[in-house]
Design a protein around this motif. Structure first.
Motif, mmCIF file in Angstrom:
data_model
loop_
_atom_site.group_PDB
_atom_site.id
_atom_site.type_symbol
_atom_site.label_atom_id
_atom_site.label_comp_id
_atom_site.label_asym_id
_atom_site.label_seq_id
_atom_site.Cartn_x
_atom_site.Cartn_y
_atom_site.Cartn_z
ATOM 1 N N UNK C 186 0.840 -1.203 0.000
ATOM 2 C CA UNK C 186 0.000 0.000 0.000
ATOM 3 C C UNK C 186 0.872 1.249 0.000
ATOM 4 N N UNK C 187 1.958 1.182 0.796
ATOM 5 C CA UNK C 187 2.831 2.345 0.884
ATOM 6 C C UNK C 187 3.447 2.647 -0.474
ATOM 7 N N UNK C 188 3.897 1.599 -1.171
ATOM 8 C CA UNK C 188 4.534 1.817 -2.466
ATOM 9 C C UNK C 188 3.544 2.399 -3.473
ATOM 10 N N UNK C 189 2.320 1.851 -3.497
ATOM 11 C CA UNK C 189 1.302 2.384 -4.420
ATOM 12 C C UNK C 189 1.079 3.868 -4.120
ATOM 13 N N UNK C 190 0.932 4.182 -2.838
ATOM 14 C CA UNK C 190 0.710 5.577 -2.454
ATOM 15 C C UNK C 190 1.897 6.441 -2.872
ATOM 16 N N UNK C 191 3.107 5.891 -2.673
ATOM 17 C CA UNK C 191 4.302 6.660 -2.999
ATOM 18 C C UNK C 191 4.365 6.970 -4.495
#
Lengths: 574, 308, 326
Positions: C186-191
């Motif tokens: 999720x963090x990578x997608x958001x990033x």
């Protein structure tokens, strides 16, 4: 007098005008705006009569309902406004409740409008000529394309725009404010209406331009026999231009009658106050207990608790010049623009020096250099005998305490996010003055000084009126006990009565605290009320420099005389 | 005006260089080797991999690779893809249908968005305005692919008005539904922009003055309110051309259209790095060109800009 | 023309005024003129935010969107409160069965409980949306504020960088990066979404800061000797916050849609994570026979985004200085 302007707009067989039958009659007019919190009654029972060819003026401050009344005549009330009672009779026809088409037909053809702000009243995307054409066509101009073009040029020429054919092809942004207002006057009179409503027609313009435009408007309407309804806040202007005055206050007509009679012998207390406060009609400086330079210097020394000053000059400006580079449309085509050109003046301790000029005269640029906000290109600003440019960072920071500004716009000069308390406390906090408790006491003291209740300190700028905000700005400027206050058009945006109050306040503070004021303004009328010395600027240069009395009584330069001449109502006094 | 145009063109160059460099880095500077991923599970023989690397300059330092790629862009020669097809030809076969789709969507959003927006703005606060606002929010909130599916089910399957998918060489009618789907989100933005702009202009001083001149309501609405309100709307529409082309990647997937989106998606899945970079570069070019067009349109619509 | 034509205002003085124009004086109001300028003493002081809150409170749209947002956040934080069924435990034998007791939405193609999956799908959408928005606000505001406030070459360079990132469409860039990334959290997608989604907010901030810094209260602060950095933080940024907040609310919705789009394409969150986009993608295969499977995750998604977008609308209206003036 020979008729300079052709009256024939297209003979449409209008009935002959009887000069003794009122052209416009307003009786018991009521106007309301519905807001979320209920109805606001903007106009309550206004009466007004205008005869053919006559000039009438409605005078009032902001919120008096004067513009709303004018808008109602043309059925151009903004937003939720509507006429809730009374009658508006024009040329024998009742306008309240008349069908929309009938009122549309009336606009432009029988009632013209010259609006207030020339900058926003011409559509920026259409050529000037197109906007004139529109007005002519909408009002029944019949004729060939060439006739039309000819007539458009005539309209602009009549309005005093030379080279009209070329001007017609230009866009509004290529016109100066005065030229735009001329174009709007031309459009307003293009179809030869019987009544012209002029809503603050020149309040956005420089004083000398103002006078030229009003003179031209007067000549044109007199020659065409057009009746004019002026809407203005300026009693002097109204009395000079109109024969009949209607004074409005909070939505009601408080007094009306012949201009001269009202000016000479106002009956209603509000009118009396208006007459006595109008700067253009005042002839002398406010003198609460005006002290001489020497006394005030002593007062100041006592007040600041410092050593007596070395000289009587608080600020000395020598050969100040500021050059800006104006970037051109093409790369490398920048040009130098001398905003301030070799300006010198001195501000005496405890005195008020007015820097007077029209827009573009460089007065504000000079003020910003005195405040240390702008680096001079050459020349020096000496404060108390020290060249400000030689101060190091720490000294420069300390120097800020001794000179503080108050700006024109009471809406922009206070941070809307800061409470009044925080706004006034900010300078004290920044300069590390006293404990929290000391600072609070100082804020209370300052609010007392500017005659605002201490309870105001919990409020926010958006809850205060323009005059109150300006008082806060003054309190804030005084927080650090400065010696010099730069007042940059500090009263220009205020209504007459509020302006008079603030000027009184400034004078009292000067006497009590021994302040020196550098007063920047475009308004010579105010200068007479507050200043000891005057510096007149034009195009970045000093034109004339003398005491206030000398400038007003025996002006040496033509430009100063023009400025004096341009004060509305100047001829009505003295 | 000419100087203005020249300045804008000059500003485009660094943006183009920066954007393509960024794209190129995203594709080629990632962890893992694009060539070793080719050939499925077992991978290609080492010698073949070396040959491919040499052919695509992948054995060169990154910045040299990029410069060689840039030369290809300028000479309109993108080379061949890993399957041996001329990439220029791939582009030439993919773009026409996408351009047609994007233009149809543009026309739909312009006509409907401006129309509804004008009515809503003229009667701000009314029932039509309220409905239009909620409907437009709905179009923004629901993702394109959901709108696509719902339309396929309702208009395509249940009502049978339009073909469910477009397929190869689609005609105007079969592109109609994809165009509506593609236009949905932008339509909502155009409507809202027009509405705000119209409502704002309605209370402008020059509109009041135009009424005072005796112009009728229709004349004022057309010549002053609408004309001035269109300035921000037209600039939005211009910039939207680029967004529509790259947004087509979803729509083309749903409706099975063989345009830029489909080709690009295939290339991404197959790891055809060179094709991906070439196609995205062309899309970025379209995007930049559209924004340039917007600036010129803006200058044409607003005389104040022309001489700035 | 006579020299002294303004001696007599408006032409020859008339000895007797005409009918309707006699000298008239209104009776003096009993309340008198009042103080020319009195401070309101009747009500509590209100800041700008207080005003905005007052305006928002009166609108039903505010309460509806607030309710939706609170509900979605509750579901995302504590899905266990709303269902006791594990969304990952599926029974192929129940595939595509309709609603039944304890399973109000029925089962999907893998035989998973749709209601439970819809509830658990909220979390990934909200997490990605909020994370991306926070990053975008931090990055965009910083870049926009520095460019707008310091101007000169700061502005030139930062504006060009903004242009470059602006030239690459968000979804396109995200597809290119995500398609080659193995570890998709999720963090990578958001990033990734934030990396290409900050340009709009940077442009908005830059414009607002440029207009705010011309205010006289900024000049007043300068003449107090306040440093530029202090002025930026204390005066300029707080006064630029309204459009940023409005845009952030809208951006949150857009990022949720973008995440769903990536998951729908199979390059967003991995299938092991329950997400609305992934479920819509999975339902795609049965679209002609069982379209309702698709509608539940799509409905959840639409409701969430709608909630944030409506809130953005309400907040914008409440903070709009033009709307407030009158």
């Amino acid at each position: 007098m020979t008729t300079q302007f052709p009256v024939t707009a297209g003979d449409d067989g209008r009935p002959a005008v009887d000069p003794n039958t009122p052209l416009l009659e307003i009786r018991d007019l009521q106007i309301s705006f519905s807001t979320g919190a209920g109805d606001v009654h903007a106009v309550r029972g206004a009466d007004l009569t205008v005869y053919p060819g006559q000039s009438v003026a409605i005078v009032g401050e902001s919120g008096s309902g004067k513009s709303t009344t004018a808008a109602a005549i043309m059925d151009l009330l903004p937003g939720t406004g509507r006429v809730t009672g009374g009658t508006i009779t024009f040329g024998g026809r009742e306008l309240v409740g008349a069908p929309r088409r009938e009122k549309e037909a009336l606009r432009g053809r029988e009632i013209g409008l010259v609006p207030q702000d020339p900058m926003s009243n011409l559509n920026p995307v259409w050529r000037i000529g197109t906007q004139v054409t529109e007005a002519l066509k909408a009002n029944g101009f019949k004729g060939s394309k060439a006739d039309l073009r000819q007539r458009v040029a005539d309209v602009l020429r009549e309005a005093g725009l030379p080279d009209a054919e070329r001007r017609a092809r230009q866009y509004p942004h290529e016109f100066s404010g005065g030229m735009r207002q001329r174009a709007l006057i031309g459009i307003g009179l293009a179809s030869r209406p019987q009544l012209l409503i002029a809503d603050e027609p020149t309040s956005a313009l420089d004083v000398t331009v103002q006078r030229q435009i009003l003179d031209h408007l007067g000549d044109m309407t007199r020659d065409l026999g057009t009746a004019v309804l002026f809407i203005t806040h300026d009693l002097g202007l109204a009395a000079e231009r109109a024969e009949h005055l209607v004074v409005m206050f909070k939505g009601q007509v408080v007094e009306s009658g012949p201009a001269q009679q009202i000016l000479a012998d106002p009956q209603h207390p509000y009118t009396q106050r208006l007459v006595s406060s109008a700067p253009s009609l005042a002839s002398r400086r406010i003198q609460t207990a005006h002290v001489s330079g020497q006394e005030s210097a002593e007062l100041h020394a006592h007040h600041a608790g410092e050593q007596p000053p070395a000289s009587n000059e608080a600020v000395a400006v020598r050969n100040l010049t500021k050059v800006f580079q104006i970037r051109g449309a093409r790369p490398g085509s920048s040009t130098d623009f001398k905003a301030v050109d070799d300006v010198s003046f001195t501000l005496g301790r405890g005195r008020t020096l007015a820097l007077v000029g029209e827009s573009g005269s460089g007065k504000s640029t000079a003020a910003n250099m005195v405040l240390g906000l702008l680096e001079p290109t050459s020349g020096t600003v000496e404060f108390d005998g020290t060249d400000v440019a030689t101060l190091n960072a720490k000294q420069a920071f300390a120097f800020r305490r001794r000179i503080q500004p108050v700006f024109q716009n009471p809406y922009g000069s206070l941070d809307p996010m800061f409470s009044i308390y925080r706004s006034i406390e900010e300078p004290l906090k920044l300069h590390g003055v006293g404990s929290k408790k000391d600072r609070e006491n100082r804020v209370r003291e300052l609010l007392d000084m500017v005659s605002l209740p201490q309870s105001a300190m919990r409020r926010f700028p958006n809850e205060l009126s323009g005059g109150q905000r300006q008082r806060i700005a003054i309190a804030r400027a005084l927080a650090l006990k400065p010696e010099v206050v730069v007042l940059d058009e500090a009263v220009s945006a205020l209504d007459v009565l509020v302006q008079a109050q603030i000027l009184d306040l400034l004078d009292t503070l000067q006497t009590d605290l021994g302040l020196s004021y550098l007063f920047i303004t475009h308004d010579l009328a105010v200068v007479r009320q507050i200043a000891d010395d005057v510096v007149v600027m034009q195009n970045g240069r000093v034109v004339e420099q003398a005491t206030t009395d000398e400038v007003f009584d025996t002006p040496r330069e033509q430009y100063t005389r023009d400025l004096l001449e341009a004060i509305p109502g100047a001829h009505l006094v003295g | 005006m000419l100087w203005y145009l020249g300045r804008r063109l000059l500003q485009v160059i660094p943006v183009f260089l920066g954007a393509t460099l960024l794209l190129y880095a995203m594709v080629f500077l990632r962890p893992g080797d694009p060539v070793s991923a080719l050939g499925g599970e077992r991978g290609l023989p080492e010698a073949v991999q070396e040959q491919i690397r040499a052919e695509y300059n992948l054995d060169q330092p990154f910045i040299v690779q990029y410069l060689l790629f840039l030369r290809g862009v300028v000479t309109l020669d993108f080379g061949v893809d890993f399957r041996g097809r001329e990439i220029t030809e791939v582009i030439a076969s993919a773009f026409p249908v996408t351009i047609q789709l994007a233009l149809m969507a543009l026309a739909i959003e312009a006509i409907l968005g401006i129309g509804f927006g004008l009515v809503a703005g003229m009667r701000k606060g009314g029932i039509f305005d309220g409905t239009a606002l909620v409907v437009s929010l709905f179009f923004i909130a629901v993702p394109t692919f959901v709108v696509g599916f719902v339309m396929q089910i309702v208009v395509g399957v249940k009502l049978g008005w339009l073909p469910v998918t477009a397929g190869r060489d689609p005609d105007f009618v079969s592109l109609l539904m994809p165009a509506f789907v593609l236009a949905a989100v932008s339509f909502a933005y155009v409507l809202r922009l027009t509405r705000t702009s119209v409502a704002e202009n309605l209370s402008a001083d020059y509109v009041r003055t135009a009424r005072a001149r005796g112009l009728t309501r229709t004349q004022v609405t057309g010549r002053h309110v609408l004309r001035n309100s269109l300035i921000p709307v037209v600039t939005f529409l211009g910039a939207d051309i680029g967004a529509l082309m790259s947004g087509a990647i979803i729509t083309e997937g749903i409706f099975n259209i063989n345009g830029v989106g489909g080709t690009l998606y295939d290339a991404i899945i197959r790891g055809e790095s060179v094709t991906v970079v070439s196609l995205t570069t062309v899309l970025v070019l379209v995007y930049i060109a559209a924004n340039l067009l917007v600036d010129l349109l803006y200058a044409a619509l607003d005389p104040r800009i022309r001489y700035a | 023309m006579p020299e002294n034509r303004y001696e007599n205002p408006g032409g020859p003085a008339r000895p007797t005024p005409r009918p309707g124009q006699e000298h008239f004086t209104a009776p003096v109001d009993e309340g008198g003129l009042g103080a020319v300028d009195a401070v309101r003493a009747d009500d509590a002081p209100t800041s700008l935010w207080g005003d905005a809150w007052h305006a928002m409170r009166r609108r039903w749209l505010f309460w509806v969107s607030a309710a939706v947002i609170v509900l979605v956040i509750l579901v995302a934080a504590f899905p266990g409160l709303f269902t006791s069924i594990d969304p990952r435990v599926c029974d192929l034998s129940k595939a595509l069965q309709g609603p039944q007791a304890g399973h109000p939405f029925g089962f999907d193609r893998q035989g998973c409980d749709i209601y439970s999956r819809t509830v658990y799908g909220a979390r990934s959408s909200v997490v990605v949306g909020v994370l991306a928005t926070v990053m975008v606000v931090l990055l965009g505001t910083t870049i926009g504020a520095v460019a707008g406030y310091y101007g000169k070459w700061f502005d030139t360079i930062l504006s060009r960088i903004t242009d470059i990132f602006f030239a690459i469409p968000l979804v396109l860039a995200a597809i290119v990066i995500m398609s080659v990334t193995a570890d998709r959290t999720s963090f990578l997608v958001a990033f990734v979404l934030a990396l290409f989604g900050w340009t709009q907010i940077a442009r908005i901030t830059r414009g607002t800061v440029m207009s705010v810094k011309n205010n006289e209260f900024v000049t007043a602060a300068r003449s107090l000797g306040m440093s530029r950095g202090q002025i930026l933080v204390q005066h300029v940024l707080p006064n630029s916050s309204a459009p940023i907040i409005v845009y952030a609310t809208v951006a949150l919705g857009q990022f949720i849609v973008a995440e769903a789009t990536l998951s729908f394409l199979g390059i967003g969150l991995p299938p092991s994570v329950v997400s609305w986009g992934g479920d819509i993608s999975a339902a795609q295969g049965a679209i002609r026979t069982d379209p309702e499977i698709l509608l539940y995750p799509a409905g959840g998604l639409a409701l969430t985004v709608l909630g944030f977008m409506m809130m953005g609308d309400v907040v914008r209206d409440a903070l709009d200085p033009k709307a407030r003036k009158r």
